[in-house]
Enzyme design. Sequence first.
Site, PDB file in Angstrom:
ATOM      1  N   VAL A  64     -17.988   3.370   9.745  1.00  0.00           N
ATOM      2  CA  VAL A  64     -18.419   2.778   8.465  1.00  0.00           C
ATOM      3  C   VAL A  64     -18.512   1.252   8.544  1.00  0.00           C
ATOM      4  CG1 VAL A  64     -17.553   4.695   7.041  1.00  0.00           C
ATOM      5  CG2 VAL A  64     -16.067   2.709   7.469  1.00  0.00           C
ATOM      6  N   TYR A 155      -4.927  -5.260   3.948  1.00  0.00           N
ATOM      7  CA  TYR A 155      -5.194  -3.993   3.254  1.00  0.00           C
ATOM      8  C   TYR A 155      -5.258  -4.199   1.737  1.00  0.00           C
ATOM      9  CZ  TYR A 155      -4.382   1.053   2.293  1.00  0.00           C
ATOM     10  OH  TYR A 155      -4.457   2.364   1.868  1.00  0.00           O
ATOM     11  N   ALA A 157      -6.016  -6.901   0.188  1.00  0.00           N
ATOM     12  CA  ALA A 157      -7.244  -7.658  -0.126  1.00  0.00           C
ATOM     13  C   ALA A 157      -8.437  -6.707  -0.199  1.00  0.00           C
ATOM     14  CB  ALA A 157      -7.485  -8.729   0.932  1.00  0.00           C
TER      15      ALA A 157
HETATM   16  N1  CAA Z   1       8.358  -2.790   0.985  1.00  0.00           N
HETATM   17  C1  CAA Z   1       9.593  -3.371   0.901  1.00  0.00           C
HETATM   18  N2  CAA Z   1      10.203  -3.960   1.946  1.00  0.00           N
HETATM   19  C2  CAA Z   1       9.572  -3.943   3.120  1.00  0.00           C
HETATM   20  C3  CAA Z   1       8.298  -3.352   3.288  1.00  0.00           C
HETATM   21  C4  CAA Z   1       7.692  -2.761   2.155  1.00  0.00           C
HETATM   22  N3  CAA Z   1       6.493  -2.196   2.203  1.00  0.00           N
HETATM   23  N4  CAA Z   1       7.918  -3.526   4.563  1.00  0.00           N
HETATM   24  C5  CAA Z   1       8.916  -4.168   5.173  1.00  0.00           C
HETATM   25  N5  CAA Z   1       9.911  -4.420   4.312  1.00  0.00           N
HETATM   26  C6  CAA Z   1      11.140  -5.147   4.603  1.00  0.00           C
HETATM   27  C7  CAA Z   1      11.923  -4.492   5.744  1.00  0.00           C
HETATM   28  O1  CAA Z   1      12.710  -3.426   5.239  1.00  0.00           O
HETATM   29  C8  CAA Z   1      12.733  -5.654   6.274  1.00  0.00           C
HETATM   30  O2  CAA Z   1      13.824  -5.866   5.414  1.00  0.00           O
HETATM   31  P1  CAA Z   1      15.249  -6.311   6.021  1.00  0.00           P
HETATM   32  O3  CAA Z   1      14.979  -7.653   6.654  1.00  0.00           O
HETATM   33  O4  CAA Z   1      16.107  -6.348   4.814  1.00  0.00           O
HETATM   34  O5  CAA Z   1      15.599  -5.250   7.011  1.00  0.00           O
HETATM   35  C9  CAA Z   1      11.766  -6.835   6.113  1.00  0.00           C
HETATM   36  O6  CAA Z   1      10.798  -6.436   5.120  1.00  0.00           O
HETATM   37  C10 CAA Z   1      11.028  -7.193   7.380  1.00  0.00           C
HETATM   38  O7  CAA Z   1      10.469  -6.011   7.923  1.00  0.00           O
HETATM   39  P2  CAA Z   1      10.553  -5.661   9.482  1.00  0.00           P
HETATM   40  O8  CAA Z   1      11.907  -6.021  10.043  1.00  0.00           O
HETATM   41  O9  CAA Z   1      10.096  -4.252   9.643  1.00  0.00           O
HETATM   42  O10 CAA Z   1       9.486  -6.701  10.088  1.00  0.00           O
HETATM   43  P3  CAA Z   1       8.463  -6.467  11.257  1.00  0.00           P
HETATM   44  O11 CAA Z   1       7.723  -7.750  11.463  1.00  0.00           O
HETATM   45  O12 CAA Z   1       9.112  -5.810  12.416  1.00  0.00           O
HETATM   46  O13 CAA Z   1       7.431  -5.377  10.687  1.00  0.00           O
HETATM   47  C11 CAA Z   1       5.899  -4.484   9.106  1.00  0.00           C
HETATM   48  C12 CAA Z   1       6.688  -5.690   9.560  1.00  0.00           C
HETATM   49  C13 CAA Z   1       4.869  -4.083  10.190  1.00  0.00           C
HETATM   50  C14 CAA Z   1       5.145  -4.886   7.852  1.00  0.00           C
HETATM   51  C15 CAA Z   1       6.824  -3.256   8.889  1.00  0.00           C
HETATM   52  O14 CAA Z   1       7.931  -3.652   8.132  1.00  0.00           O
HETATM   53  C16 CAA Z   1       6.153  -2.146   8.145  1.00  0.00           C
HETATM   54  O15 CAA Z   1       5.435  -1.349   8.748  1.00  0.00           O
HETATM   55  N6  CAA Z   1       6.346  -2.083   6.811  1.00  0.00           N
HETATM   56  C17 CAA Z   1       5.724  -1.093   5.979  1.00  0.00           C
HETATM   57  C18 CAA Z   1       4.429  -1.618   5.427  1.00  0.00           C
HETATM   58  C19 CAA Z   1       3.874  -0.603   4.469  1.00  0.00           C
HETATM   59  O16 CAA Z   1       4.491  -0.290   3.469  1.00  0.00           O
HETATM   60  N7  CAA Z   1       2.655  -0.090   4.775  1.00  0.00           N
HETATM   61  C20 CAA Z   1       2.058   0.917   3.993  1.00  0.00           C
HETATM   62  C21 CAA Z   1       1.285   1.844   4.924  1.00  0.00           C
HETATM   63  S1  CAA Z   1       0.667   3.288   4.064  1.00  0.00           S
HETATM   64  C22 CAA Z   1      -0.656   2.683   3.256  1.00  0.00           C
HETATM   65  O17 CAA Z   1      -1.123   1.594   3.430  1.00  0.00           O
HETATM   66  C23 CAA Z   1      -1.275   3.593   2.245  1.00  0.00           C
HETATM   67  C24 CAA Z   1      -1.245   2.968   0.925  1.00  0.00           C
HETATM   68  O18 CAA Z   1      -2.293   2.631   0.395  1.00  0.00           O
HETATM   69  C25 CAA Z   1       0.009   2.837   0.245  1.00  0.00           C
HETATM   70  P1  NAI Z   2      -5.871   9.194   7.342  1.00  0.00           P
HETATM   71  O1  NAI Z   2      -5.522   8.206   8.396  1.00  0.00           O
HETATM   72  O2  NAI Z   2      -5.204  10.517   7.331  1.00  0.00           O
HETATM   73  O3  NAI Z   2      -7.444   9.453   7.370  1.00  0.00           O
HETATM   74  C1  NAI Z   2      -8.362   8.389   7.442  1.00  0.00           C
HETATM   75  C2  NAI Z   2      -9.623   8.874   8.127  1.00  0.00           C
HETATM   76  O4  NAI Z   2     -10.536   7.774   8.184  1.00  0.00           O
HETATM   77  C3  NAI Z   2      -9.387   9.333   9.572  1.00  0.00           C
HETATM   78  O5  NAI Z   2      -9.973  10.611   9.783  1.00  0.00           O
HETATM   79  C4  NAI Z   2     -10.093   8.279  10.399  1.00  0.00           C
HETATM   80  O6  NAI Z   2     -10.653   8.769  11.630  1.00  0.00           O
HETATM   81  C5  NAI Z   2     -11.179   7.804   9.438  1.00  0.00           C
HETATM   82  N1  NAI Z   2     -11.694   6.478   9.801  1.00  0.00           N
HETATM   83  C6  NAI Z   2     -10.970   5.405  10.190  1.00  0.00           C
HETATM   84  N2  NAI Z   2     -11.787   4.384  10.498  1.00  0.00           N
HETATM   85  C7  NAI Z   2     -13.054   4.831  10.291  1.00  0.00           C
HETATM   86  C8  NAI Z   2     -14.325   4.244  10.447  1.00  0.00           C
HETATM   87  N3  NAI Z   2     -14.474   2.986  10.887  1.00  0.00           N
HETATM   88  N4  NAI Z   2     -15.427   4.989  10.150  1.00  0.00           N
HETATM   89  C9  NAI Z   2     -15.279   6.265   9.730  1.00  0.00           C
HETATM   90  N5  NAI Z   2     -14.103   6.866   9.571  1.00  0.00           N
HETATM   91  C10 NAI Z   2     -13.005   6.165   9.849  1.00  0.00           C
HETATM   92  O7  NAI Z   2      -5.663   8.421   5.969  1.00  0.00           O
HETATM   93  P2  NAI Z   2      -5.458   8.963   4.475  1.00  0.00           P
HETATM   94  O8  NAI Z   2      -4.078   8.728   4.106  1.00  0.00           O
HETATM   95  O9  NAI Z   2      -6.070  10.281   4.320  1.00  0.00           O
HETATM   96  O10 NAI Z   2      -6.326   7.870   3.687  1.00  0.00           O
HETATM   97  C11 NAI Z   2      -7.550   8.150   3.025  1.00  0.00           C
HETATM   98  C12 NAI Z   2      -7.854   6.969   2.115  1.00  0.00           C
HETATM   99  O11 NAI Z   2      -6.834   6.865   1.125  1.00  0.00           O
HETATM  100  C13 NAI Z   2      -7.867   5.615   2.826  1.00  0.00           C
HETATM  101  O12 NAI Z   2      -8.888   4.819   2.274  1.00  0.00           O
HETATM  102  C14 NAI Z   2      -6.528   5.043   2.507  1.00  0.00           C
HETATM  103  O13 NAI Z   2      -6.520   3.644   2.575  1.00  0.00           O
HETATM  104  C15 NAI Z   2      -6.339   5.539   1.100  1.00  0.00           C
HETATM  105  N6  NAI Z   2      -4.976   5.567   0.624  1.00  0.00           N
HETATM  106  C16 NAI Z   2      -4.021   6.272   1.322  1.00  0.00           C
HETATM  107  C17 NAI Z   2      -2.723   6.292   0.854  1.00  0.00           C
HETATM  108  C18 NAI Z   2      -1.638   6.986   1.592  1.00  0.00           C
HETATM  109  O14 NAI Z   2      -0.468   6.706   1.270  1.00  0.00           O
HETATM  110  N7  NAI Z   2      -1.921   7.879   2.531  1.00  0.00           N
HETATM  111  C19 NAI Z   2      -2.356   5.587  -0.384  1.00  0.00           C
HETATM  112  C20 NAI Z   2      -3.442   4.889  -1.023  1.00  0.00           C
HETATM  113  C21 NAI Z   2      -4.705   4.897  -0.531  1.00  0.00           C
END
Ligand code: CAA
Ligand code: NAI
Length: 247
Positions: A64, A155, A157
């Site tokens: 995409v 993300y 943003a």
């Molecule tokens: N919320 C609250 N606290 C958080 C946090 C979060 N999302 N992410 C990290 N922290 C805290 C940690 O617990 C840690 O706290 P302490 O110092 O008290 O232990 C502190 O922030 C620093 O974190 P790290 O030691 O892990 O720092 P790092 O540089 O090694 O890693 C990081 C940083 C990559 C951001 C890692 O912490 C991480 O992966 N955090 C989770 C980020 C997250 O929530 N991503 C969501 C992914 S799912 C998604 O994106 C779908 C969606 O739409 C929701």
């Molecule tokens: P997932 O990782 O299970 O699936 C994402 C899919 O997107 C994968 O199949 C991957 O191959 C595909 N993909 C990645 N880059 C691509 C590209 N450049 N072109 C075409 N396809 C590509 O993720 P999930 O959790 O199913 O997420 C779906 C949507 O929901 C995403 O937009 C995510 O940001 C959003 N979302 C997810 C949340 C969660 O907690 N899982 C929370 C809020 C939003």
Amino acid sequence: MSRLQDKVAIITGGANGIGLQAARTFAKEGAHVVIADFDAETGAARERELAGEGLSCRFIQVDVADKDSVQAMAEKVVEAFGKIDILINNAGITRDAMLAKMTTEQFQQVIDVNLTGVFHCTQGVLPSMLEAGSGKIVSTSSVTGIYGNIGQTNYAAAKAGIIGMTKTWAKELASKGINVNAVVPGFTETQMVENVPDKVIERMKAQVPMRRLGKPEDIANAYLFLASDEAAYVNGHVLHVDGGIMM
Ligand code: CAA
Ligand code: NAI
């Protein structure tokens, strides 16, 4: 009568997680589903899997983030089915890092897929929808695009940007018969959250009044409503599916 009978629906990122559940849900409601995903191996396997369940599903490989790839995908869909009724802009990635450590490459990758990808796909389906004088576009934002999240500068943003684009397109395209809406999932059980530290997940769950993460079907059902004729008068809406974490 099925809710999406004979509709042609492109679901980006449909090979996994929420998108895969949406593909299954839509196909069960009578749609011809196109899984448009970067992951060719899994995508092809999903096509076989859904076809084996008696569902209408085609896999088309796409990046995409690449305008030409999206254009080619949209052309293949029109060639195969003659129209595009529904676009679910669901593909997304994470490249989490604290602000101090986030590289420009990590920032840009997420913007390219999660924001520019939505722009490319919506532009790609537009000629077909304009010709038909109808269409449904649903894009996937995130709660973290609304309230921010540690480690997600890039993300958040992109996901906030999706809401701005949704409202703009809802105004631009309403007179052309096209509804444009966004879904805002909370943390949902897919591979995307697998690398989130356990203590962060526990903190998130504790903040959700329902005390659980979302399931892919929770989000897919919201896509289904917004893609169906039942949502004919819903436009520019940002539908939260987050167990009440944001009120
Ligand atoms: N919320 C609250 N606290 C958080 C946090 C979060 N999302 N992410 C990290 N922290 C805290 C940690 O617990 C840690 O706290 P302490 O110092 O008290 O232990 C502190 O922030 C620093 O974190 P790290 O030691 O892990 O720092 P790092 O540089 O090694 O890693 C990081 C940083 C990559 C951001 C890692 O912490 C991480 O992966 N955090 C989770 C980020 C997250 O929530 N991503 C969501 C992914 S799912 C998604 O994106 C779908 C969606 O739409 C929701
Ligand atoms: P997932 O990782 O299970 O699936 C994402 C899919 O997107 C994968 O199949 C991957 O191959 C595909 N993909 C990645 N880059 C691509 C590209 N450049 N072109 C075409 N396809 C590509 O993720 P999930 O959790 O199913 O997420 C779906 C949507 O929901 C995403 O937009 C995510 O940001 C959003 N979302 C997810 C949340 C969660 O907690 N899982 C929370 C809020 C939003």
